[in-house]
Design a protein around this motif. Sequence first.
Motif, mmCIF file in Angstrom:
data_model
loop_
_atom_site.group_PDB
_atom_site.id
_atom_site.type_symbol
_atom_site.label_atom_id
_atom_site.label_comp_id
_atom_site.label_asym_id
_atom_site.label_seq_id
_atom_site.Cartn_x
_atom_site.Cartn_y
_atom_site.Cartn_z
ATOM 1 N N ILE A 314 0.858 -1.180 0.000
ATOM 2 C CA ILE A 314 0.000 0.000 0.000
ATOM 3 C C ILE A 314 0.897 1.233 0.000
ATOM 4 O O ILE A 314 1.676 1.458 0.922
ATOM 5 C CB ILE A 314 -0.928 0.025 1.233
ATOM 6 C CG1 ILE A 314 -1.869 -1.172 1.216
ATOM 7 C CG2 ILE A 314 -1.728 1.337 1.257
ATOM 8 C CD1 ILE A 314 -2.794 -1.210 0.007
ATOM 9 N N LYS A 315 0.804 2.048 -1.047
ATOM 10 C CA LYS A 315 1.653 3.222 -1.177
ATOM 11 C C LYS A 315 1.011 4.473 -0.590
ATOM 12 O O LYS A 315 1.716 5.383 -0.131
ATOM 13 C CB LYS A 315 1.995 3.472 -2.650
ATOM 14 C CG LYS A 315 2.818 2.368 -3.298
ATOM 15 C CD LYS A 315 3.414 2.836 -4.598
ATOM 16 C CE LYS A 315 4.471 3.905 -4.388
ATOM 17 N NZ LYS A 315 5.126 4.296 -5.646
ATOM 18 N N GLN A 316 -0.336 4.515 -0.615
ATOM 19 C CA GLN A 316 -0.966 5.768 -0.196
ATOM 20 C C GLN A 316 -2.429 5.543 0.147
ATOM 21 O O GLN A 316 -3.093 4.651 -0.411
ATOM 22 C CB GLN A 316 -0.854 6.787 -1.332
ATOM 23 C CG GLN A 316 -1.099 8.223 -0.945
ATOM 24 C CD GLN A 316 -0.911 9.157 -2.134
ATOM 25 O OE1 GLN A 316 -1.884 9.528 -2.782
ATOM 26 N NE2 GLN A 316 0.328 9.520 -2.424
ATOM 27 N N MET A 317 -2.922 6.333 1.078
ATOM 28 C CA MET A 317 -4.355 6.402 1.370
ATOM 29 C C MET A 317 -4.717 7.877 1.504
ATOM 30 O O MET A 317 -4.007 8.641 2.173
ATOM 31 C CB MET A 317 -4.681 5.656 2.672
ATOM 32 C CG MET A 317 -6.112 5.899 3.166
ATOM 33 S SD MET A 317 -6.433 5.120 4.774
ATOM 34 C CE MET A 317 -7.774 6.171 5.363
ATOM 35 N N HIS A 318 -5.804 8.300 0.880
ATOM 36 C CA HIS A 318 -6.187 9.705 0.934
ATOM 37 C C HIS A 318 -7.670 9.846 0.617
ATOM 38 O O HIS A 318 -8.345 8.868 0.283
ATOM 39 C CB HIS A 318 -5.357 10.532 -0.064
ATOM 40 C CG HIS A 318 -5.457 10.038 -1.473
ATOM 41 N ND1 HIS A 318 -4.522 9.219 -2.052
ATOM 42 C CD2 HIS A 318 -6.400 10.239 -2.428
ATOM 43 C CE1 HIS A 318 -4.865 8.942 -3.288
ATOM 44 N NE2 HIS A 318 -6.012 9.545 -3.536
ATOM 45 N N GLY A 319 -8.155 11.083 0.706
ATOM 46 C CA GLY A 319 -9.556 11.359 0.379
ATOM 47 C C GLY A 319 -10.538 10.766 1.377
ATOM 48 O O GLY A 319 -11.685 10.465 1.018
ATOM 49 N N PHE A 320 -10.118 10.622 2.633
ATOM 50 C CA PHE A 320 -10.981 9.997 3.645
ATOM 51 C C PHE A 320 -12.114 10.943 4.026
ATOM 52 O O PHE A 320 -11.896 12.122 4.326
ATOM 53 C CB PHE A 320 -10.162 9.647 4.887
ATOM 54 C CG PHE A 320 -10.948 8.937 5.948
ATOM 55 C CD1 PHE A 320 -11.095 7.562 5.922
ATOM 56 C CD2 PHE A 320 -11.561 9.655 6.978
ATOM 57 C CE1 PHE A 320 -11.822 6.901 6.903
ATOM 58 C CE2 PHE A 320 -12.297 9.005 7.962
ATOM 59 C CZ PHE A 320 -12.432 7.628 7.918
ATOM 60 N N TYR A 321 -13.343 10.386 4.043
ATOM 61 C CA TYR A 321 -14.491 11.219 4.433
ATOM 62 C C TYR A 321 -15.612 10.322 4.958
ATOM 63 O O TYR A 321 -15.890 9.249 4.414
ATOM 64 C CB TYR A 321 -15.008 12.020 3.240
ATOM 65 C CG TYR A 321 -16.048 13.050 3.622
ATOM 66 C CD1 TYR A 321 -15.679 14.214 4.280
ATOM 67 C CD2 TYR A 321 -17.388 12.846 3.334
ATOM 68 C CE1 TYR A 321 -16.629 15.166 4.641
ATOM 69 C CE2 TYR A 321 -18.349 13.786 3.693
ATOM 70 C CZ TYR A 321 -17.962 14.949 4.345
ATOM 71 O OH TYR A 321 -18.893 15.879 4.704
ATOM 72 N N ILE A 322 -16.239 10.779 6.041
ATOM 73 C CA ILE A 322 -17.395 10.085 6.610
ATOM 74 C C ILE A 322 -18.640 10.927 6.362
ATOM 75 O O ILE A 322 -18.696 12.098 6.761
ATOM 76 C CB ILE A 322 -17.220 9.860 8.128
ATOM 77 C CG1 ILE A 322 -16.025 8.945 8.397
ATOM 78 C CG2 ILE A 322 -18.494 9.236 8.717
ATOM 79 C CD1 ILE A 322 -15.767 8.701 9.872
ATOM 80 N N ASN A 323 -19.603 10.337 5.683
ATOM 81 C CA ASN A 323 -20.878 11.004 5.446
ATOM 82 C C ASN A 323 -21.894 10.412 6.424
ATOM 83 O O ASN A 323 -22.361 9.276 6.242
ATOM 84 C CB ASN A 323 -21.332 10.783 3.993
ATOM 85 C CG ASN A 323 -22.538 11.639 3.638
ATOM 86 O OD1 ASN A 323 -23.417 11.884 4.468
ATOM 87 N ND2 ASN A 323 -22.578 12.085 2.386
ATOM 88 N N LYS A 324 -22.194 11.167 7.466
ATOM 89 C CA LYS A 324 -23.069 10.662 8.521
ATOM 90 C C LYS A 324 -24.526 10.612 8.091
ATOM 91 O O LYS A 324 -25.340 9.911 8.714
ATOM 92 C CB LYS A 324 -22.887 11.510 9.780
ATOM 93 C CG LYS A 324 -21.504 11.379 10.405
ATOM 94 C CD LYS A 324 -21.377 12.202 11.669
ATOM 95 C CE LYS A 324 -20.052 11.925 12.387
ATOM 96 N NZ LYS A 324 -18.881 12.249 11.557
ATOM 97 N N GLU A 325 -24.873 11.349 7.060
ATOM 98 C CA GLU A 325 -26.252 11.313 6.568
ATOM 99 C C GLU A 325 -26.547 10.007 5.843
ATOM 100 O O GLU A 325 -27.651 9.457 5.950
ATOM 101 C CB GLU A 325 -26.514 12.502 5.638
ATOM 102 C CG GLU A 325 -26.468 13.854 6.337
ATOM 103 C CD GLU A 325 -26.777 15.000 5.398
ATOM 104 O OE1 GLU A 325 -27.026 14.721 4.199
ATOM 105 O OE2 GLU A 325 -26.757 16.160 5.832
ATOM 106 N N THR A 326 -25.555 9.528 5.099
ATOM 107 C CA THR A 326 -25.752 8.276 4.346
ATOM 108 C C THR A 326 -25.038 7.097 4.995
ATOM 109 O O THR A 326 -25.075 5.986 4.464
ATOM 110 C CB THR A 326 -25.238 8.438 2.902
ATOM 111 O OG1 THR A 326 -23.838 8.780 2.934
ATOM 112 C CG2 THR A 326 -26.001 9.523 2.165
ATOM 113 N N ASN A 327 -24.378 7.351 6.135
ATOM 114 C CA ASN A 327 -23.622 6.307 6.832
ATOM 115 C C ASN A 327 -22.616 5.620 5.905
ATOM 116 O O ASN A 327 -22.593 4.388 5.782
ATOM 117 C CB ASN A 327 -24.559 5.260 7.446
ATOM 118 C CG ASN A 327 -25.114 5.711 8.789
ATOM 119 O OD1 ASN A 327 -24.739 6.758 9.302
ATOM 120 N ND2 ASN A 327 -26.018 4.927 9.350
ATOM 121 N N THR A 328 -21.788 6.434 5.254
ATOM 122 C CA THR A 328 -20.772 5.882 4.358
ATOM 123 C C THR A 328 -19.387 6.391 4.753
ATOM 124 O O THR A 328 -19.239 7.526 5.202
ATOM 125 C CB THR A 328 -21.042 6.253 2.886
ATOM 126 O OG1 THR A 328 -21.107 7.682 2.763
ATOM 127 C CG2 THR A 328 -22.327 5.636 2.386
#
Length: 372
Positions: A314-328
């Motif tokens: 695994i070289k990279q992880m990014h763009g993390f986001y929690i959408n609590k309205e859609t539980n995603t």
Amino acid sequence: MEVVEQVTSRDETIVKTGLIGIAANAILAAIKAVVGFASGSIAIILDAVNNLSDALSSVITIVGIKIAGKSPDKEHPFGYGRVEYLTAIVIGVIILYTGGTSVVESAKKIISPSTPNYDTISLVLIAVLIAVKFALGLYTQRVGQRVNSDSLIASGVDAKFDALISLGTLLAALVFVFFGVSLEAYLGVIISLLLIKAALEILRDAIDKILGARMPNSDSSQIYECIGSFDAVLGAYDLIFNDYGPDKKLGSVHIEVAHDMNAAQIDALTRRIQNEIFAKFNIVLDTIGIYAFNKEDNATRLNVEKIVFGHKFIKQMHGFYINKETNTITFDIVIDFNAPDSSALYREILSQVSSAYPSYKVIITRDTDYNG
């Protein structure tokens, strides 16, 4: 207007250099042909033929730049800039053919040696022509590097190798005159092999650009650094670079910004980034994607990162986001090309994160490792 003037100046410089190459090589070919037939040296005669092939390379360069300079149209909206890379391939093939022919002829001379008849005037003349040819090659290559023309660079490299071939012929002639030992054929084989190597490198570089080679890490690092220098940018990722010719480079990138920025602020930010990247790197960022970053999700993000980076490749992880309205939960990962089974690795990470957060739907995007 400034960009148009720069392109026009570049084209004029390439055409001018090409015309100089045609004239110089035609004159060199004529002189060498006379000396070659007079002395009975097959090496000098072949050298004359080689100069004619160099003149042809210059013609191809001029034709290529004329086609590459055509304006974009409906059929080719990105323009014709890649034609320059095609001309570099053609020149590389010519050089490869020349090197192969020289190897064959030199090998024949080893098997069936001939006895040339050199005189002082011929040797002095050849020495002068070598200096002229090397200077022409150096000039052509430097102009090619200055205006970023693969065709000119290829022609310049070819000319310098031709000068080396001629130098080998001259040295062999001097050894024969003073010691009676013929080395012309052996030197011809060695220098021809070097010429073939140069041709293969020219072909490799041009083909890489047509296929879409990876941007050098040093260049991508500078672009990422430039984008990251904007205060509102929290991270930059997914830089994609498309080369449509020396003066037509397009790209796209994702930037991470605070989740509460409004559209007007993001629009102003992306426009400033586009202008800065074009001014510094001559690359048009036609698309800037947005990742929303929420500091309140930091604890969860760190835990997910621990799961993700617990895996090799695994070289990279990014763009993390929690959408609590859609539980995603959404984020992107970059898997190394060396991973033995990237699909299995992706499924395993998805399963582990989903198990850790069963009340959320986990969506992971697999990004390609374009530029680290």
